[in-house]
Design an enzyme around this catalytic site. Structure first.
Site, PDB file in Angstrom:
ATOM      1  N   SER A 143     -32.775  72.911  17.870  1.00 34.66           N
ATOM      2  CA  SER A 143     -33.715  73.635  17.016  1.00 34.66           C
ATOM      3  C   SER A 143     -34.834  74.178  17.899  1.00 34.66           C
ATOM      4  O   SER A 143     -34.968  73.777  19.062  1.00 34.66           O
ATOM      5  CB  SER A 143     -34.311  72.676  15.974  1.00 34.66           C
ATOM      6  N   TYR A 156     -38.121  64.737  13.197  1.00 30.42           N
ATOM      7  CA  TYR A 156     -37.219  65.870  13.440  1.00 30.42           C
ATOM      8  C   TYR A 156     -37.326  66.344  14.882  1.00 30.42           C
ATOM      9  O   TYR A 156     -36.314  66.615  15.545  1.00 30.42           O
ATOM     10  CB  TYR A 156     -37.567  67.000  12.465  1.00 30.42           C
TER      11      TYR A 156
END
Length: 276
Positions: A143, A156
């Site tokens: 990401s 995350y």
């Protein structure tokens, strides 16, 4: 690798979003698919929209379950006879929370899916990918949150930095082989990930989802196209979206000072307040 006719492509998290789009686009190129999603209903919906000749195998399970991942890999290899491409795409997130108010359980759950799921999938399929004389391909989805530390999203961030570190290490180790190892860094993608996050209140969830959808710049279909194009061109690193390209540039050019820019933009004092 550019000819996908009859190539066996494994995709986790194929029930929606990027995973579903990858399945449809690979199917259109003649690939045979082995698909996973934790949500059996969503997985079946993807399966039904695929042409029959593209349907190889499917299995609903949590990629954070090592035995399920390893069993899936064995069944795919035995049932379809080969494995050419593996895309570890499945992922999840949790409610944004400042680190000082975060809980261990948030990290455990996100890391189990996002990082251990990638590690399990990579290790389980690597022996089969390396059987291909013409070269197999392993794709792990990180990401932009694997490029910089975004406040409120520590679990995350940790998981996606971990995916990046694992994938880049493997890529260096495999440079003398014919295995292509790809790390993908999507920016804001219009998927269901925000809607699947559990929030303490519906009002807070609605606010976050609305903000996420406004900031998401890229469709899942475009993200899938960019990933496939990256595989075809032999890329080892794929950035998706103008936001991802900007973040990548600023963190590489100013690795020690980008945080000052980030804090001016985000007003970090709000991350010292307890979550609502």
């Amino acid at each position: 690798m550019s000819n996908y006719k009859n190539k066996v492509v494994v995709i986790t998290g194929a029930g929606s979003g990027i995973g579903q789009e990858l399945a449809m686009q690979f199917a259109a190129k003649g690939a045979i698919l082995a698909l996973n999603d934790w949500n059996e209903e969503a997985l079946n919906q993807t399966w039904e929209i695929l042409p029959e000749e593209a349907r190889g195998q499917k299995a609903a399970f949590d990629v954070g379950d090592r035995q399920s991942v390893e069993g899936f890999a064995q069944r795919v290899r035995k049932g379809l006879g080969r494995v050419d491409i593996v895309i570890n795409n499945a992922g999840m997130s949790v409610q944004q929370t400042p680190v000082i108010y975060s809980e261990v359980e948030q990290y455990e759950r996100v890391i189990q899916i996002n990082l251990w799921g990638v590690i399990y999938g990579s290790l389980a399929f690597l022996p089969y990918l390396r059987e291909r004389e013409e070269g197999g391909c392993l794709v792990n989805i990180s990401s932009v949150f694997g490029l910089f530390g975004f406040p409120g999203s520590a679990p995350y961030n940790v998981s996606k930095f971990g995916v990046r570190g694992f994938t880049e290490t493997l890529r260096v180790e495999m440079r003398s082989t014919n295995l292509q190892v790809v790390c993908v860094h999507p920016g804001g993608i219009k998927t269901n990930i925000a809607e699947n996050i559990e929030y303490d209140s519906e009002a807070e969830k609605k606010r976050f989802v609305n903000t996420f959808n406004k900031q998401a710049k890229t469709t899942a279909a475009e993200a899938a196209r960019v990933i496939i194009d990256g595989i075809s061109r032999g890329r080892s690193r794929v950035l998706i979206g103008s936001d991802a390209r900007f973040i990548d540039k600023i963190t590489r050019l100013m690795p020690a000072s980008y945080e000052r820019i980030l804090t001016r933009w985000l007003k970090p004092e709000r991350f010292l307040a307890p979550p609502k």
